[in-house]
Design a protein around this motif. Structure first.
Motif, mmCIF file in Angstrom:
data_model
loop_
_atom_site.group_PDB
_atom_site.id
_atom_site.type_symbol
_atom_site.label_atom_id
_atom_site.label_comp_id
_atom_site.label_asym_id
_atom_site.label_seq_id
_atom_site.Cartn_x
_atom_site.Cartn_y
_atom_site.Cartn_z
ATOM 1 N N LYS A 27 -7.444 8.067 -18.800
ATOM 2 C CA LYS A 27 -7.401 6.909 -17.906
ATOM 3 C C LYS A 27 -6.080 6.851 -17.129
ATOM 4 O O LYS A 27 -6.053 6.584 -15.917
ATOM 5 C CB LYS A 27 -7.600 5.625 -18.714
ATOM 6 N N ALA A 28 -4.984 7.128 -17.836
ATOM 7 C CA ALA A 28 -3.677 7.105 -17.171
ATOM 8 C C ALA A 28 -3.614 8.177 -16.090
ATOM 9 O O ALA A 28 -3.083 7.942 -15.003
ATOM 10 C CB ALA A 28 -2.562 7.318 -18.196
ATOM 11 N N ASN B 202 -5.668 6.971 -13.114
ATOM 12 C CA ASN B 202 -5.033 5.845 -12.423
ATOM 13 C C ASN B 202 -3.793 6.224 -11.636
ATOM 14 O O ASN B 202 -3.467 5.596 -10.635
ATOM 15 C CB ASN B 202 -4.641 4.760 -13.441
ATOM 16 N N CYS B 203 -3.075 7.226 -12.126
ATOM 17 C CA CYS B 203 -1.785 7.547 -11.502
ATOM 18 C C CYS B 203 -1.915 8.508 -10.337
ATOM 19 O O CYS B 203 -0.963 8.678 -9.568
ATOM 20 C CB CYS B 203 -0.831 8.138 -12.537
ATOM 21 N N CYS B 204 -3.052 9.165 -10.195
ATOM 22 C CA CYS B 204 -3.187 10.178 -9.157
ATOM 23 C C CYS B 204 -3.543 9.535 -7.820
ATOM 24 O O CYS B 204 -4.618 8.965 -7.663
ATOM 25 C CB CYS B 204 -4.253 11.203 -9.534
ATOM 26 N N HIS C 25 -6.815 10.932 -6.062
ATOM 27 C CA HIS C 25 -8.096 10.859 -6.783
ATOM 28 C C HIS C 25 -8.632 12.245 -7.121
ATOM 29 O O HIS C 25 -9.813 12.536 -6.949
ATOM 30 C CB HIS C 25 -9.140 10.073 -5.963
ATOM 31 N N THR D 32 2.721 13.900 -10.788
ATOM 32 C CA THR D 32 2.655 12.660 -11.562
ATOM 33 C C THR D 32 1.688 12.789 -12.741
ATOM 34 O O THR D 32 1.958 12.299 -13.834
ATOM 35 C CB THR D 32 2.228 11.489 -10.655
ATOM 36 N N LEU E 103 0.980 15.304 -14.545
ATOM 37 C CA LEU E 103 1.605 16.041 -15.648
ATOM 38 C C LEU E 103 2.581 15.144 -16.403
ATOM 39 O O LEU E 103 2.712 15.244 -17.632
ATOM 40 C CB LEU E 103 2.327 17.272 -15.079
ATOM 41 N N VAL F 62 2.353 11.909 -16.905
ATOM 42 C CA VAL F 62 1.710 10.896 -17.751
ATOM 43 C C VAL F 62 0.742 11.508 -18.773
ATOM 44 O O VAL F 62 0.281 10.814 -19.673
ATOM 45 C CB VAL F 62 0.954 9.822 -16.924
ATOM 46 N N ALA F 63 0.440 12.792 -18.636
ATOM 47 C CA ALA F 63 -0.510 13.436 -19.539
ATOM 48 C C ALA F 63 0.123 13.670 -20.907
ATOM 49 O O ALA F 63 1.335 13.864 -21.017
ATOM 50 C CB ALA F 63 -0.964 14.763 -18.951
ATOM 51 N N ALA F 64 -0.707 13.628 -21.937
ATOM 52 C CA ALA F 64 -0.235 13.992 -23.267
ATOM 53 C C ALA F 64 0.144 15.481 -23.244
ATOM 54 O O ALA F 64 -0.423 16.252 -22.471
ATOM 55 C CB ALA F 64 -1.332 13.741 -24.297
ATOM 56 N N LEU G 59 8.850 8.183 -19.190
ATOM 57 C CA LEU G 59 8.140 7.579 -18.050
ATOM 58 C C LEU G 59 8.927 6.452 -17.378
ATOM 59 O O LEU G 59 8.717 6.175 -16.200
ATOM 60 C CB LEU G 59 6.767 7.057 -18.486
ATOM 61 N N LEU H 175 6.575 12.450 -6.779
ATOM 62 C CA LEU H 175 7.114 11.962 -8.041
ATOM 63 C C LEU H 175 8.600 11.684 -7.828
ATOM 64 O O LEU H 175 9.312 12.510 -7.261
ATOM 65 C CB LEU H 175 6.900 13.013 -9.137
#
Lengths: 100, 443
Positions: free
Chosen positions: A43-44, A47-49, A52, A74, A76, A78-80, B190, B292
């Motif tokens: 989801k993150a 949402n952050c891209c 889309h 971005t 990368l 927020v990704a785990a 973050l 970013l």
């Protein structure tokens, strides 16, 4: 007056204004679906891209439209760890900003 | 201990210096080094310098004018900023400071730029100075060897091609895969990162000048916080170019993820906001991009040197958000200038180890850029105060409403109006005191 300003285009309409050199042979983004699922970071990422690029499918997997990528990184961030393999497209491919 | 470069049986170097990334920092580094007579290759993964690069658009230009004395006349700058409008923007109200000053144009202090054009120009200047510019090439990784003082960078690899040099400069931007690969940079938390989303909107020159109250090549920079980002830490901006407007939002990633908001929905909300929309009306979107942003200030400045390599510009985390000014490109210039000083000394002294390259760090921290990073070291954590993006803007507008809304009731003194607005606000005295104190110390 309630006229919507012309500026509010959809994301695909905005992207269509850009110039992309599409690398038809190689995607620069790979998803590790198992890590996305177990970490819940899908989801993150979606949402952050701003482009889309990512969509969460009904089965919970993350699909990728790499051709639209604006190469900001971005997702990368927020990704785990391990959820995405994300690198820049091959030289000369991808977004080519004229304005920037 | 210094290890001489010319160890026996080493493959020959193709260049003195390889610079990876033709942004502001990379171009300035390469330009300066070529001017000092060194052989330099500038590798860029885009079709041309600038084609991968995106900024909000304000360049504080006094530093780059020291490198290019005719910068303002020669370079593709858009407008000269004489108007800075800082605004708390709520859903239906705004309270701002509109600072306009002719002194900002004489001498010129800041200009708007579009990186697709600026960096292409910088690339041309590099070529004129003798830099070998190599566009369309992605560096996949650096070449390393084990030296007497640990891992040493000796070149770069792209596909099957290898290039070797005495020094490699990582100028590959905020994601710097190169600096990460050799362990100079960790994944950033973050709260130190933000995503910037931007459109360039074409409008006739005359329309821009009348909407923003500008004459000739004057320019305006609007910075907005509050409802414009739906309370997410960060802000919005409107910058005037010659015949377009750069409009965007910058959203702190920790807050964006925690609030489960969509970056594009916030951007749409911003564009449609009644304060913003009139400036953009009838404009045509010509480009859409994102970037970013590193917002950690001094905290984010990673290791910037090792044997055979240094890191410059955003790759080194060199950005600074002081709340009022948002800076990156001027720091990139300063780091490029400092890098060239350090590398020149290392090459002349025939020692390109970390110790030999120490002149870079020294020059950087002796420059205004290094000093400003220290001065504003507390700014990033201050700007994480959530009240900045919600309550303070509402509180201010309620005070103003109390003053201007003459509703046929007897007036009260300003202090009483302010006190009433304050009582209704979730902001407490202790918040005002702690935030005020922190702000005075941080900014």
């Amino acid at each position: 007056m309630n006229r919507l300003p012309l500026i509010v285009l959809s994301v695909p309409e905005r992207l269509a204004k850009n110039r992309f050199e599409l690398d038809e042979e190689e995607s620069h983004i790979q998803v590790n679906q198992a890590i996305v699922k177990s970490s819940g970071c899908g989801k993150a990422i979606v949402n952050c891209c701003a482009a889309h690029v990512y969509t969460e499918e009904a089965d919970g997997t993350l699909s990728v439209e790499y051709a639209a990528c604006l190469e900001c990184g971005t997702c990368l961030a927020v990704a785990a760890p391990g959820a995405l393999t994300w690198r820049y497209p091959r030289g000369g491919f991808g977004i080519q900003f004229r304005e920037g | 201990m210094t290890a001489p470069d010319t160890a026996a049986a080493q493959p020959e170097n193709d260049f003195d210096v390889i610079v990876v990334g033709a942004g502001v920092a990379g171009c300035i580094t390469a330009y300066q080094l070529a001017g000092q007579g060194h052989s330099v290759v500038l590798i860029e993964r885009g079709e041309a310098p600038g084609s991968k690069n995106l900024s909000g658009g304000v360049l504080y230009c006094r530093g780059i004018q020291e490198v290019f004395p005719d910068f303002l006349d020669e370079a593709p700058v858009e407008r000269r900023i004489t108007r800075n409008y800082i605004t708390f923007l709520n859903a239906e109200s705004s309270v701002g400071i509109d600072y306009k000053d002719a002194r900002l144009a004489d001498p010129v202090n800041a200009v708007t730029v579009l990186r697709g054009k600026l960096d292409a120009w910088l690339g041309e200047k590099c070529e004129e100075a003798g830099v070998f510019v190599m566009p369309g090439v992605r560096v996949d990784r650096v070449l390393t060897e084990q030296g007497p003082t640990g891992t040493r960078v000796v070149g770069v690899k792209s596909g099957d091609d290898e290039l070797r040099a005495r020094v490699v400069v990582a100028a590959d931007g905020v994601n710097s895969f190169i600096a990460q690969e050799v362990g100079l940079r960790d994944k950033q938390p973050l709260n130190h990162l933000a995503t910037g989303v931007k459109c360039v909107v074409r409008l006739p020159k005359e329309t821009i000048e009348s909407r923003f109250a500008l004459r000739g090549n004057e320019g305006a920079a609007f910075a907005l916080v509050g409802d414009c980002t739906q309370g997410v830490g960060g802000g919005g901006f409107l910058y005037t170019n010659t015949d377009s407007i750069s409009v965007g939002v910058v959203l702190r990633l920790d807050d964006l993820v925690a609030k489960e908001k969509s970056a594009t929905e916030i951007f749409d909300h911003f564009l449609a906001h009644p304060f913003i929309a009139p400036y953009l009306e009838d404009g045509e979107v010509t480009e859409y991009g994102c970037h970013l942003v590193a917002e950690g200030g001094l905290d984010m400045l990673g290791e910037i040197d090792m044997d055979g390599m240094i890191v410059v510009g955003e790759a080194a985390g060199l950005t600074l958000n002081t709340g009022l000014t948002v800076r990156g490109m001027d720091l990139a210039v300063a780091s490029g200038v400092a890098a060239a000083v350090g590398i020149d000394a290392a090459l002349s002294g025939n020692d390109t180890s970390k110790a030999g390259l120490a002149g870079y760090r020294d020059a950087l921290f002796a420059s205004f850029a290094g000093k400003d990073l220290r001065t504003y070291a507390k700014a990033p954590s201050f700007l994480e105060t959530g009240r900045m993006y919600r309550e303070y803007g509402e509180l201010l507008s309620n005070v103003m409403y109390g003053v201007f809304n003459l509703d046929n009731r007897p007036r009260q003194h300003l202090a009483a109006v302010a006190f009433k607005a304050f009582r209704k606000s979730p902001v407490k005295i202790r918040h005002l005191i702690t935030d005020g104190f922190a702000g005075v110390r941080a900014l």
